[in-house]
Motif scaffolding. Structure first.
Motif, PDB file in Angstrom:
ATOM      1  N   TYR A  57       0.839  -1.194   0.000  1.00 34.61           N
ATOM      2  CA  TYR A  57       0.000   0.000   0.000  1.00 34.61           C
ATOM      3  C   TYR A  57       0.877   1.248   0.000  1.00 34.61           C
ATOM      4  CZ  TYR A  57      -3.955  -2.946   1.375  1.00 34.61           C
ATOM      5  OH  TYR A  57      -4.927  -3.907   1.417  1.00 34.61           O
ATOM      6  N   PRO A  58       0.523   2.246  -0.803  1.00 33.32           N
ATOM      7  CA  PRO A  58       1.254   3.512  -0.735  1.00 33.32           C
ATOM      8  C   PRO A  58       0.860   4.269   0.529  1.00 33.32           C
ATOM      9  CG  PRO A  58      -0.578   3.710  -2.258  1.00 33.32           C
ATOM     10  CD  PRO A  58      -0.550   2.275  -1.815  1.00 33.32           C
ATOM     11  N   CYS A  59       1.851   4.726   1.269  1.00 34.35           N
ATOM     12  CA  CYS A  59       1.567   5.520   2.469  1.00 34.35           C
ATOM     13  C   CYS A  59       2.839   6.222   2.924  1.00 34.35           C
ATOM     14  CB  CYS A  59       1.048   4.629   3.598  1.00 34.35           C
ATOM     15  SG  CYS A  59       0.576   5.548   5.089  1.00 34.35           S
ATOM     16  N   ASP A  60       2.760   7.526   3.050  1.00 31.75           N
ATOM     17  CA  ASP A  60       3.845   8.318   3.614  1.00 31.75           C
ATOM     18  C   ASP A  60       3.603   8.396   5.119  1.00 31.75           C
ATOM     19  OD1 ASP A  60       5.641  10.191   4.484  1.00 31.75           O
ATOM     20  OD2 ASP A  60       5.052  11.756   3.066  1.00 31.75           O
ATOM     21  N   GLY A  61       4.399   7.664   5.881  1.00 32.03           N
ATOM     22  CA  GLY A  61       4.175   7.597   7.324  1.00 32.03           C
ATOM     23  C   GLY A  61       4.284   8.923   8.034  1.00 32.03           C
ATOM     24  N   SER A  62       4.964   9.892   7.422  1.00 30.89           N
ATOM     25  CA  SER A  62       5.076  11.213   8.043  1.00 30.89           C
ATOM     26  C   SER A  62       3.812  12.036   7.861  1.00 30.89           C
ATOM     27  CB  SER A  62       6.266  11.972   7.453  1.00 30.89           C
ATOM     28  OG  SER A  62       6.046  12.297   6.097  1.00 30.89           O
ATOM     29  N   ASN A  63       2.898  11.547   7.030  1.00 30.09           N
ATOM     30  CA  ASN A  63       1.627  12.226   6.784  1.00 30.09           C
ATOM     31  C   ASN A  63       0.559  11.581   7.658  1.00 30.09           C
ATOM     32  OD1 ASN A  63      -1.019  12.764   5.570  1.00 30.09           O
ATOM     33  ND2 ASN A  63       0.115  13.673   3.865  1.00 30.09           N
ATOM     34  N   GLU A  64       0.165  12.275   8.702  1.00 34.50           N
ATOM     35  CA  GLU A  64      -0.757  11.699   9.676  1.00 34.50           C
ATOM     36  C   GLU A  64      -2.074  11.273   9.041  1.00 34.50           C
ATOM     37  OE1 GLU A  64      -2.712  12.769  14.055  1.00 34.50           O
ATOM     38  OE2 GLU A  64      -1.619  14.306  12.909  1.00 34.50           O
ATOM     39  N   GLU A  65      -2.592  12.061   8.128  1.00 31.44           N
ATOM     40  CA  GLU A  65      -3.872  11.739   7.521  1.00 31.44           C
ATOM     41  C   GLU A  65      -3.792  10.461   6.684  1.00 31.44           C
ATOM     42  OE1 GLU A  65      -7.750  11.624   6.747  1.00 31.44           O
ATOM     43  OE2 GLU A  65      -6.737  12.909   8.219  1.00 31.44           O
TER      44      GLU A  65
END
Length: 244
Positions: A57-65
């Motif tokens: 899954y794509p996810c930038d962990g630094s992006n809380e949302e």
């Protein structure tokens, strides 16, 4: 085979890819990456013949949302994970006096705040299960320091402190929390180094070699498996004796 699932953040390359490919032998695995593409699909394809299913899954962990949305999606689809391996991280090397507030905050958000963002969603579900494990991928830089890695070292040291405080909080619910602190590990970065510099790095290590991503993955398998069920709040150092 154990049909429980686990989450690995940052699983498309390096140590992360080794984690996915090794742990999918015994577990179902979800891993995140900044963007899904050839790298993440290559990991999924490499695991196609293994017993466990693998999802990217794509996810930038630094992006809380982004974490909020994906964490809820995963809980609704799979229920609580057995384990969470907080592996995603960046270095942004540079002398402290030359760092900008932007690069400092980027390292803090990616390496440390992301751990909190994931935990606040996944830990309550894991607590309800009464079993599970967290692994925080720290580094020997968080123990001995390294020139040019003040932000990185600060986050990796913080992981050790977080582990030591979170372990007694969660122990009564049957959850274990441990850190893994790798030393100098073979990677794309080390492969690109001039031979002389790489040899100098090897000479610093008492075992006279670099570690491998597979060795990190197998140590992680120990930390989330049954053989470490009486181990929590600890930092397992895997560095060939570098910090001895």
């Amino acid at each position: 085979m154990n049909r429980k699932w686990l989450l690995i953040t940052g699983g498309s390359r390096g140590i992360g890819r080794a984690l996915v490919e090794e742990l999918a032998r015994d577990w179902n695995v979800v891993f995140t990456c900044r963007n899904t593409g050839e790298a993440s699909q290559a990991v999924v394809d490499a695991c196609a013949g293994l017993p466990g299913w693998v999802e990217a899954y794509p996810c930038d962990g630094s992006n809380e949302e982004q974490v909020n949305v994906l964490a809820q999606q995963l809980l609704e689809k799979h229920g609580a994970p057995h384990a969470v391996i907080h592996n995603a991280g960046i270095t942004q090397d540079g002398l402290h006096i030359h760092q900008t507030a932007e690069t400092w905050q980027q390292v803090i958000n990616t390496n440390l705040n992301a751990v909190f963002y994931w935990n606040r969603h996944l830990l309550p579900a894991m607590i309800m299960n009464g079993d599970g494990a967290l692994v925080l991928m720290s580094s020997v830089t968080g123990i001995k320091g390294n020139i040019g890695q003040t932000a990185y070292g600060a986050t990796k040291a913080a992981m050790i402190g977080l582990c030591r405080s979170l372990a007694p909080e969660l122990g009564r619910f049957g959850l274990r929390v441990n850190c893994l602190a790798p030393g100098i590990i073979e990677s794309e970065m080390t492969e690109a180094m001039p031979p002389a510099k790489l040899e100098a790095m090897r000479k610093q290590v008492p075992l006279k070699r670099l570690g491998t991503p597979l060795e990190v993955a197998r140590a992680t398998a120990f930390l989330i498996g049954d053989d470490s069920r009486y181990m929590t709040g600890q930092t397992l150092v895997l560095d060939g004796g570098l910090t001895a």
